[in-house]
Design an enzyme around this catalytic site. Structure first.
Site, PDB file in Angstrom:
ATOM      1  N   ASP A  45       0.831  -1.219   0.000  1.00 14.62           N
ATOM      2  CA  ASP A  45       0.000   0.000   0.000  1.00 14.62           C
ATOM      3  C   ASP A  45       0.861   1.263   0.000  1.00 14.62           C
ATOM      4  O   ASP A  45       1.996   1.247   0.472  1.00 14.62           O
ATOM      5  CB  ASP A  45      -0.909  -0.038   1.241  1.00 14.62           C
ATOM      6  CG  ASP A  45      -2.096   0.919   1.116  1.00 14.62           C
ATOM      7  OD1 ASP A  45      -2.387   1.385  -0.003  1.00 14.62           O
ATOM      8  OD2 ASP A  45      -2.727   1.203   2.152  1.00 14.62           O
ATOM      9  N   HIS A  68       2.273   3.544  -8.972  1.00 11.07           N
ATOM     10  CA  HIS A  68       2.069   2.111  -9.222  1.00 11.07           C
ATOM     11  C   HIS A  68       3.259   1.531 -10.001  1.00 11.07           C
ATOM     12  O   HIS A  68       3.677   0.398  -9.765  1.00 11.07           O
ATOM     13  CB  HIS A  68       0.771   1.867  -9.990  1.00 11.07           C
ATOM     14  CG  HIS A  68      -0.453   2.245  -9.204  1.00 11.07           C
ATOM     15  ND1 HIS A  68      -0.631   1.856  -7.902  1.00 11.07           N
ATOM     16  CD2 HIS A  68      -1.545   2.997  -9.518  1.00 11.07           C
ATOM     17  CE1 HIS A  68      -1.790   2.345  -7.451  1.00 11.07           C
ATOM     18  NE2 HIS A  68      -2.356   3.043  -8.411  1.00 11.07           N
ATOM     19  N   LEU A 116      10.372 -20.660  -4.918  1.00  9.96           N
ATOM     20  CA  LEU A 116       9.500 -19.720  -4.208  1.00  9.96           C
ATOM     21  C   LEU A 116       8.108 -19.824  -4.819  1.00  9.96           C
ATOM     22  O   LEU A 116       7.964 -19.836  -6.042  1.00  9.96           O
ATOM     23  CB  LEU A 116      10.020 -18.278  -4.380  1.00  9.96           C
ATOM     24  CG  LEU A 116       9.096 -17.163  -3.868  1.00  9.96           C
ATOM     25  CD1 LEU A 116       9.076 -17.141  -2.336  1.00  9.96           C
ATOM     26  CD2 LEU A 116       9.544 -15.793  -4.387  1.00  9.96           C
TER      27      LEU A 116
HETATM   28  C1  IPE Z   1      -5.436  -2.692  -0.279  1.00  8.13           C
HETATM   29  O1  IPE Z   1      -5.110  -1.364  -0.396  1.00  8.13           O
HETATM   30  C2  IPE Z   1      -5.386  -3.344  -1.627  1.00  8.13           C
HETATM   31  C3  IPE Z   1      -4.066  -3.483  -2.217  1.00  8.13           C
HETATM   32  C4  IPE Z   1      -2.917  -3.145  -1.668  1.00  8.13           C
HETATM   33  C5  IPE Z   1      -4.055  -4.071  -3.522  1.00  8.13           C
HETATM   34  P1  IPE Z   1      -6.224  -0.236  -0.565  1.00  8.13           P
HETATM   35  O2  IPE Z   1      -5.498   1.048  -0.655  1.00  8.13           O
HETATM   36  O3  IPE Z   1      -7.140  -0.584  -1.676  1.00  8.13           O
HETATM   37  O4  IPE Z   1      -7.029  -0.357   0.807  1.00  8.13           O
HETATM   38  P2  IPE Z   1      -7.863   0.738   1.594  1.00  8.13           P
HETATM   39  O5  IPE Z   1      -8.793   1.366   0.608  1.00  8.13           O
HETATM   40  O6  IPE Z   1      -6.877   1.727   2.120  1.00  8.13           O
HETATM   41  O7  IPE Z   1      -8.524  -0.014   2.683  1.00  8.13           O
HETATM   42  C1  IPE Z   2      -1.589   0.298  -3.338  1.00  7.07           C
HETATM   43  O1  IPE Z   2      -1.364   1.656  -3.371  1.00  7.07           O
HETATM   44  C2  IPE Z   2      -1.787  -0.280  -4.718  1.00  7.07           C
HETATM   45  C3  IPE Z   2      -3.182  -0.695  -5.002  1.00  7.07           C
HETATM   46  C4  IPE Z   2      -4.182  -0.654  -4.176  1.00  7.07           C
HETATM   47  C5  IPE Z   2      -3.435  -1.179  -6.340  1.00  7.07           C
HETATM   48  P1  IPE Z   2      -2.562   2.694  -3.343  1.00  7.07           P
HETATM   49  O2  IPE Z   2      -2.916   3.023  -4.751  1.00  7.07           O
HETATM   50  O3  IPE Z   2      -3.666   2.215  -2.498  1.00  7.07           O
HETATM   51  O4  IPE Z   2      -1.856   3.947  -2.668  1.00  7.07           O
HETATM   52  P2  IPE Z   2      -2.500   4.943  -1.621  1.00  7.07           P
HETATM   53  O5  IPE Z   2      -3.027   4.108  -0.490  1.00  7.07           O
HETATM   54  O6  IPE Z   2      -3.579   5.672  -2.335  1.00  7.07           O
HETATM   55  O7  IPE Z   2      -1.363   5.830  -1.211  1.00  7.07           O
HETATM   56 MG    MG Z   3      -4.113   2.391  -0.526  1.00 10.75          MG
END
Ligand code: IPE
Ligand code: IPE
Ligand code: MG
Length: 242
Positions: free
Chosen positions: A24, A41, A135
């Site tokens: 995240d 990303h 792995l």
């Molecule tokens: C969880 O992160 C999903 C992934 C890392 C793929 P999100 O950013 O979607 O989760 P919330 O919205 O903060 O709960």
């Molecule tokens: C995690 O990073 C990747 C996915 C959920 C695909 P985020 O896109 O949720 O990044 P933040 O949480 O908005 O910083």
């Molecule tokens: Mg996120």
């Protein structure tokens, strides 16, 4: 290779067999640099490469990464499309090396809604690497823990299983992770103290580790810190200590 990747790390007294990572913070990483979210990303995907290498070096046998949740479809269309494209490029660019390195790629999640061309690439990657043993890389893509349980219940009913036959072991065999041990350690980057629908059944007794570091900055040093913390934890599974 950067300095931190050449560094040697003292051996850990215990290493988790199965690690889950909620990757995240890509969006915030990009925002902090005045970049579009998709650049975050991209940076996150590049980071995955070094974390995979470190996973093998630390002696971890199974890694489950949360790449796209069933809720992430609610994001703006451009972001969703960008994420699908990144996934495709990742397979195109990384698959030969992952295969050479002995990585067995698995997918957990639903295939429905995933663009057809990407589905084909995923199926090809799974098939190519199915016998690799170094792995196990479980990619949670279009994954939701609740959807997983719904899918399990549907298949249990379709198979005509009777109520008396249903127990925890049976349910585990109907999950996407059938045959794999539960995660020992679940790491979440970027500071959020929530599970966000990740491995809700399997993580019942996982140790959780949350770091404020955004995913693109989560390097081998940070990984080692998480593993050090894990090695210090006393897992009790409801029993009394000792
Ligand atoms: C969880 O992160 C999903 C992934 C890392 C793929 P999100 O950013 O979607 O989760 P919330 O919205 O903060 O709960
Ligand atoms: C995690 O990073 C990747 C996915 C959920 C695909 P985020 O896109 O949720 O990044 P933040 O949480 O908005 O910083
Ligand atoms: Mg996120």
């Amino acid at each position: 290779m950067s300095q931190s990747e050449e560094k040697t790390y003292p051996p850990l007294p215990k290493v988790p067999v199965h690690v889950g990572i909620i990757m995240d913070g890509n969006g915030r990483w990009a925002q902090a640099r005045g970049l579009p979210r998709i650049a975050g990303h991209q940076a996150g995907t590049e980071n995955l490469r070094r974390i995979l290498r470190a996973t093998v070096e630390f002696g971890i046998r199974i890694l489950t990464i949360y790449a796209f949740s069933t809720e992430n479809w609610e994001r703006p269309r451009e972001e969703v499309e960008g994420l699908m494209n990144i996934m495709e490029r990742m397979i195109d660019q990384e698959l030969p090396e992952l295969h050479r390195e002995g990585v067995q790629i698995r997918h957990i999640g639903r295939m429905e809604r995933v663009p057809e061309r990407l589905q084909e690439k995923i199926r090809y990657a799974l098939d190519l690497t199915r016998n690799n043993q170094r792995l196990i890389l479980n990619v949670a893509f279009n994954y939701g823990g609740r959807a997983e349980i719904v899918d399990a219940v549907r298949r249990i009913i379709q198979d005509g299983i009777s109520a008396e036959q249903v127990d925890e072991a049976l349910i585990a065999r109907y999950l996407y992770t059938a045959g794999l041990p539960d995660p020992d350690l679940i790491i979440r980057t970027s500071g959020e103290m929530r599970v966000s629908n990740f491995l809700i059944w399997q993580g019942a007794y996982a140790e959780y580790y949350v770091t404020p570091v955004y995913w693109p900055d989560f390097d081998k040093d940070e990984y080692y810190k998480a593993l050090t913390e894990y090695a210090r934890r006393e897992r009790r599974f409801g029993r009394v200590p000792g």
